[in-house]
Write a protein that holds these residues in place. Structure first.
Motif, PDB file in Angstrom:
ATOM      1  N   GLU A 187      -3.155  -0.013   5.672  1.00 57.22           N
ATOM      2  CA  GLU A 187      -2.254   0.890   4.885  1.00 57.22           C
ATOM      3  C   GLU A 187      -2.102   1.007   3.658  1.00 57.22           C
ATOM      4  N   PHE A 188      -2.073  -0.133   2.956  1.00 54.04           N
ATOM      5  CA  PHE A 188      -2.254  -0.681   1.469  1.00 54.04           C
ATOM      6  C   PHE A 188      -3.421   0.167   0.737  1.00 54.04           C
ATOM      7  N   ASP A 189      -4.668  -0.305   1.553  1.00 52.24           N
ATOM      8  CA  ASP A 189      -5.988   0.108   1.249  1.00 52.24           C
ATOM      9  C   ASP A 189      -5.793   1.586   0.972  1.00 52.24           C
ATOM     10  N   LEU A 190      -5.561   2.420   2.159  1.00 57.96           N
ATOM     11  CA  LEU A 190      -5.453   3.710   1.976  1.00 57.96           C
ATOM     12  C   LEU A 190      -4.585   4.204   0.869  1.00 57.96           C
ATOM     13  N   ILE A 191      -3.536   3.629   0.627  1.00 63.08           N
ATOM     14  CA  ILE A 191      -2.499   3.997  -0.357  1.00 63.08           C
ATOM     15  C   ILE A 191      -3.251   3.888  -1.692  1.00 63.08           C
ATOM     16  N   ARG A 192      -3.964   2.803  -1.835  1.00 58.38           N
ATOM     17  CA  ARG A 192      -4.441   2.419  -3.358  1.00 58.38           C
ATOM     18  C   ARG A 192      -5.681   3.360  -3.592  1.00 58.38           C
ATOM     19  N   TYR A 219      -6.693   6.424  -2.133  1.00 60.87           N
ATOM     20  CA  TYR A 219      -6.548   7.725  -1.863  1.00 60.87           C
ATOM     21  C   TYR A 219      -5.218   8.385  -2.807  1.00 60.87           C
ATOM     22  N   PHE A 220      -4.197   7.669  -2.567  1.00 58.32           N
ATOM     23  CA  PHE A 220      -3.031   8.091  -3.206  1.00 58.32           C
ATOM     24  C   PHE A 220      -2.460   7.405  -4.551  1.00 58.32           C
ATOM     25  N   THR A 221      -3.562   6.661  -5.321  1.00 55.16           N
ATOM     26  CA  THR A 221      -2.864   6.180  -6.602  1.00 55.16           C
ATOM     27  C   THR A 221      -3.829   6.772  -7.489  1.00 55.16           C
ATOM     28  N   VAL A 266       3.094   4.849  -8.225  1.00 53.73           N
ATOM     29  CA  VAL A 266       2.979   4.221  -6.823  1.00 53.73           C
ATOM     30  C   VAL A 266       2.792   2.691  -7.041  1.00 53.73           C
ATOM     31  N   GLY A 267       3.275   1.837  -6.283  1.00 49.07           N
ATOM     32  CA  GLY A 267       2.910   0.358  -6.151  1.00 49.07           C
ATOM     33  C   GLY A 267       4.102  -0.432  -6.330  1.00 49.07           C
ATOM     34  N   ASP A 268       5.367   0.106  -6.759  1.00 46.20           N
ATOM     35  CA  ASP A 268       6.438  -0.920  -6.408  1.00 46.20           C
ATOM     36  C   ASP A 268       7.401  -0.234  -5.429  1.00 46.20           C
ATOM     37  N   ASP A 269       8.718  -0.816  -5.387  1.00 45.55           N
ATOM     38  CA  ASP A 269       9.634  -0.377  -4.328  1.00 45.55           C
ATOM     39  C   ASP A 269       9.958   1.032  -4.590  1.00 45.55           C
ATOM     40  N   ALA A 270      10.059   1.458  -5.656  1.00 43.02           N
ATOM     41  CA  ALA A 270      10.427   2.850  -6.135  1.00 43.02           C
ATOM     42  C   ALA A 270       9.926   3.173  -7.449  1.00 43.02           C
ATOM     43  N   THR A 298       6.721  13.119  -4.349  1.00 44.50           N
ATOM     44  CA  THR A 298       6.345  11.986  -3.427  1.00 44.50           C
ATOM     45  C   THR A 298       5.886  12.560  -2.113  1.00 44.50           C
ATOM     46  N   LEU A 299       5.019  11.807  -1.574  1.00 44.44           N
ATOM     47  CA  LEU A 299       4.278  12.279  -0.326  1.00 44.44           C
ATOM     48  C   LEU A 299       4.443  11.592   0.876  1.00 44.44           C
ATOM     49  N   ALA A 300       5.362  11.681   2.055  1.00 41.44           N
ATOM     50  CA  ALA A 300       5.222  10.954   3.140  1.00 41.44           C
ATOM     51  C   ALA A 300       4.231  11.573   4.270  1.00 41.44           C
ATOM     52  N   ILE A 312       4.032  10.131  -7.454  1.00 38.55           N
ATOM     53  CA  ILE A 312       4.839   8.802  -7.920  1.00 38.55           C
ATOM     54  C   ILE A 312       5.090   7.978  -6.547  1.00 38.55           C
ATOM     55  N   GLY A 313       5.000   8.233  -5.477  1.00 35.50           N
ATOM     56  CA  GLY A 313       5.265   7.484  -4.224  1.00 35.50           C
ATOM     57  C   GLY A 313       5.139   8.263  -2.982  1.00 35.50           C
ATOM     58  N   GLY A 314       5.625   7.391  -2.005  1.00 31.33           N
ATOM     59  CA  GLY A 314       5.520   8.254  -0.878  1.00 31.33           C
ATOM     60  C   GLY A 314       5.653   7.236   0.376  1.00 31.33           C
ATOM     61  N   ASP A 315       5.003   7.431   1.473  1.00 33.31           N
ATOM     62  CA  ASP A 315       5.121   6.797   2.687  1.00 33.31           C
ATOM     63  C   ASP A 315       3.850   6.883   3.564  1.00 33.31           C
ATOM     64  N   THR A 316       3.369   6.048   4.279  1.00 39.24           N
ATOM     65  CA  THR A 316       2.051   6.373   5.117  1.00 39.24           C
ATOM     66  C   THR A 316       2.198   5.685   6.289  1.00 39.24           C
ATOM     67  N   THR A 317       2.283   6.330   7.428  1.00 38.46           N
ATOM     68  CA  THR A 317       2.428   5.636   8.674  1.00 38.46           C
ATOM     69  C   THR A 317       1.498   6.576   9.776  1.00 38.46           C
TER      70      THR A 317
HETATM   71  P1  ADP Z   1       7.872  -0.112   1.109  1.00 36.47           P
HETATM   72  O1  ADP Z   1       7.295  -1.111   2.135  1.00 36.47           O
HETATM   73  O2  ADP Z   1       8.520  -0.829  -0.115  1.00 36.47           O
HETATM   74  O3  ADP Z   1       8.499   1.027   1.767  1.00 36.47           O
HETATM   75  P2  ADP Z   1       5.216   1.097   1.075  1.00 36.47           P
HETATM   76  O4  ADP Z   1       4.522  -0.194   1.421  1.00 36.47           O
HETATM   77  O5  ADP Z   1       5.496   1.909   1.958  1.00 36.47           O
HETATM   78  O6  ADP Z   1       6.475   0.438   0.274  1.00 36.47           O
HETATM   79  O7  ADP Z   1       4.631   1.684  -0.244  1.00 36.47           O
HETATM   80  C1  ADP Z   1       3.925   0.929  -1.368  1.00 36.47           C
HETATM   81  C2  ADP Z   1       3.804   1.871  -2.424  1.00 36.47           C
HETATM   82  O8  ADP Z   1       2.952   2.983  -2.170  1.00 36.47           O
HETATM   83  C3  ADP Z   1       5.209   2.394  -2.915  1.00 36.47           C
HETATM   84  O9  ADP Z   1       5.102   2.566  -4.271  1.00 36.47           O
HETATM   85  C4  ADP Z   1       5.226   3.931  -2.165  1.00 36.47           C
HETATM   86  O10 ADP Z   1       6.220   4.637  -2.944  1.00 36.47           O
HETATM   87  C5  ADP Z   1       3.782   4.423  -2.289  1.00 36.47           C
HETATM   88  N1  ADP Z   1       3.069   5.155  -1.285  1.00 36.47           N
HETATM   89  C6  ADP Z   1       3.286   5.077  -0.106  1.00 36.47           C
HETATM   90  N2  ADP Z   1       2.545   6.002   0.667  1.00 36.47           N
HETATM   91  C7  ADP Z   1       2.175   6.723  -0.154  1.00 36.47           C
HETATM   92  C8  ADP Z   1       1.505   8.176  -0.336  1.00 36.47           C
HETATM   93  N3  ADP Z   1       1.214   8.602   0.823  1.00 36.47           N
HETATM   94  N4  ADP Z   1       1.382   8.564  -1.443  1.00 36.47           N
HETATM   95  C9  ADP Z   1       1.799   8.027  -2.705  1.00 36.47           C
HETATM   96  N5  ADP Z   1       2.492   6.894  -2.682  1.00 36.47           N
HETATM   97  C10 ADP Z   1       2.583   6.181  -1.501  1.00 36.47           C
END
Ligand code: ADP
Ligand code: MG
Length: 319
Positions: free
Chosen positions: A4-9, A11-13, A23-27, A83-85, A115-120
Motif C-alpha cells: 500500500e505504501f509503495d503505491l502511495i509513494r 503514484y500519489f505523492t 502526503v506522508g504523515d498522519d495528517a 484528499t483522495l480515498a 495532500i493526503g488520502g487513504d488507499t484500501t
Molecule cells: P494512516 O495509517 O495514518 O491512516 P496511511 O498509511 O493511510 O496513514 O497513509 C499514509 C500517508 O499517505 C498519509 O499522509 C495519507 O494521507 C497518505 N495517503 C494514503 N492514500 C493516499 C492517496 N490515495 N492519495 C494521497 N495520499 C494518500
C-alpha cells in the motif's frame, strides 16, 4: 509484492506548491490566507453507479477531481487542496498509473495540491475531498436569488447525458455525434474562473451535476423564489439541437445531469458586465429566464406554452 505504501509513494505523492505538509504523515497541514474562509466539499464516484467499471482510468482520474473542483467553482472559491480515498480491487499498476496521471493533469490545470488520502482494497470506489478558499463573506451560495434576477448558465447542457444514453443503448448516435458529445461526459471542465469572476456579481450559484431543473430547484428552494425559463434559451450543442425535437432528448438537456456547468442568478443591471466576462473567459453565458416571487419552476416553449416537466434530475434514492 507492491505494498500500500509503495503505491502511495509511487503514484500519489507529488510535489505540493501551497501546502505546509503533504502526503506522508498522519495528517496534512495547510495555512489559509488571512480574511478567508475554507470551503470544503466531497464527492464520491462508485463503479457501476457513477461510471462503467471499464472506464478509461486516465479519464476517470480527471473526472474524480474535476467534479469536486466544480463545487469550488460554484462557491466562487479558489480550489487549493484535495484528499483522495480510493478502494482498488487489486494493485493493477498500469491502471493506477493512468488514473494518477489523469488526476494530476486536472490537479495541475486547476492548481490543486493532493495532500493526503487513504488507499484500501475493495470494490472500485473513489472519494475525493476538495478544499478551497474564498474571501470571508464572498462565497456564492444558493440562498441569495432575488425576484427579478436573470438566470444564467455557462457552456452547453445535455451533451454528457446524450453520450451516456448512447452508451447505455438507450439513444443511438452516429459515430461522429458520439465523438462530439463524449468529452462532456468523460472530461468535464469545471468553471473555476467563472466562479471567481462572479464573486461580486451573482446573487446565487450552483453547479449542474444532477440536471439543470433539479439544481436550479435547489436555488429556488433555498432562496424561497420561483422561476420562469425559456426553452429556446437553453444552450445546447449542434448535435443536441439536431435531436431536441425528441422529448427524451429535451429532457436530457433540462435534467440529464453530469454537465458541470454553473447556473447562477444576477440582477439585470449586470448583463453588460456578464457579456464582458463571457468574452474574456471565452465561455458561452446564456440568460435562460428570470427569478419570480413564487410559482415554482415553469418552462415556456417558443409559443409561450408551458412545457410539461418530467423528472427534474438524477436522485440516487428517488423512485
Ligand atoms: P494512516 O495509517 O495514518 O491512516 P496511511 O498509511 O493511510 O496513514 O497513509 C499514509 C500517508 O499517505 C498519509 O499522509 C495519507 O494521507 C497518505 N495517503 C494514503 N492514500 C493516499 C492517496 N490515495 N492519495 C494521497 N495520499 C494518500
Ligand atoms: Mg489511512
Amino acid at each position: 509484492m507492491t505494498s500500500e505504501f509503495d503505491l502511495i509513494r509511487k503514484y500519489f505523492t507529488r510535489p505540493t506548491a501551497q501546502t505546509k505538509l503533504g502526503v506522508g504523515d498522519d495528517a496534512a497541514l495547510i495555512d489559509i490566507a488571512n480574511g478567508h474562509e475554507l470551503a470544503i466539499s466531497a464527492d464520491m464516484l462508485v463503479a457501476g453507479t457513477h461510471f462503467f467499471a471499464d472506464t478509461d482510468p486516465y479519464e476517470l482520474g480527471w473526472k474524480s477531481l474535476a467534479v469536486n473542483i466544480s463545487d469550488m467553482a460554484a462557491m466562487g472559491a479558489e480550489p487549493k487542496w484535495a484528499t483522495l480515498a480510493i478502494a482498488l480491487p487489486d494493485a493493477d499498476e498500469t491502471w493506477i498509473a493512468a488514473f494518477a496521471d489523469g488526476f494530476f493533469a486536472c490537479a495541475e490545470k486547476f492548481k490543486v495540491d493532493l495532500i493526503g488520502g487513504d488507499t484500501t482494497r475493495g470494490s472500485l470506489c473513489i472519494s475525493v475531498q476538495i478544499m478551497g478558499q474564498v474571501p470571508s463573506g464572498k462565497a456564492l451560495k444558493r440562498d441569495g436569488a432575488k425576484a427579478g434576477d436573470d438566470i444564467w448558465v455557462s457552456g452547453q447542457l445535455g451533451d454528457a447525458a446524450l453520450a451516456l444514453n448512447h452508451l447505455l443503448s438507450k439513444y443511438p448516435l452516429t459515430d461522429e455525434e458520439l465523438k462530439q458529445t463524449l468529452p462532456a461526459l468523460l472530461k468535464p471542465q469545471p468553471r473555476v474562473n467563472l466562479g471567481l469572476a462572479l464573486r461580486n456579481i451573482a446573487h446565487s450559484a450552483i453547479d449542474i451535476s444532477d440536471g439543470l431543473l433539479a439544481d436550479l430547484g435547489h436555488i429556488l428552494k433555498a432562496s424561497k423564489v420561483g422561476a420562469e425559463l425559456n426553452m429556446a434559451g437553453i444552450p445546447c450543442s449542434s448535435v443536441l439541437q439536431r435531436h431536441v425535437h425528441e422529448p427524451s432528448v429535451r429532457q436530457m438537456a433540462l435534467a440529464g445531469g453530469d454537465d458541470y456547468e454553473l447556473c447562477f442568478t444576477a440582477p439585470a443591471s449586470r448583463q453588460q458586465q456578464l457579456a464582458e466576462i463571457a468574452q474574456h473567459l471565452d465561455l458561452q453565458l446564456s440568460c435562460i429566464g428570470k427569478i419570480c416571487e413564487s410559482g415554482g419552476l415553469i418552462i415556456k416553449d417558443t409559443d409561450g406554452n408551458n412545457i410539461e416537466i418530467g423528472k427534474t434530475g438524477f436522485d440516487h434514492f428517488a423512485r
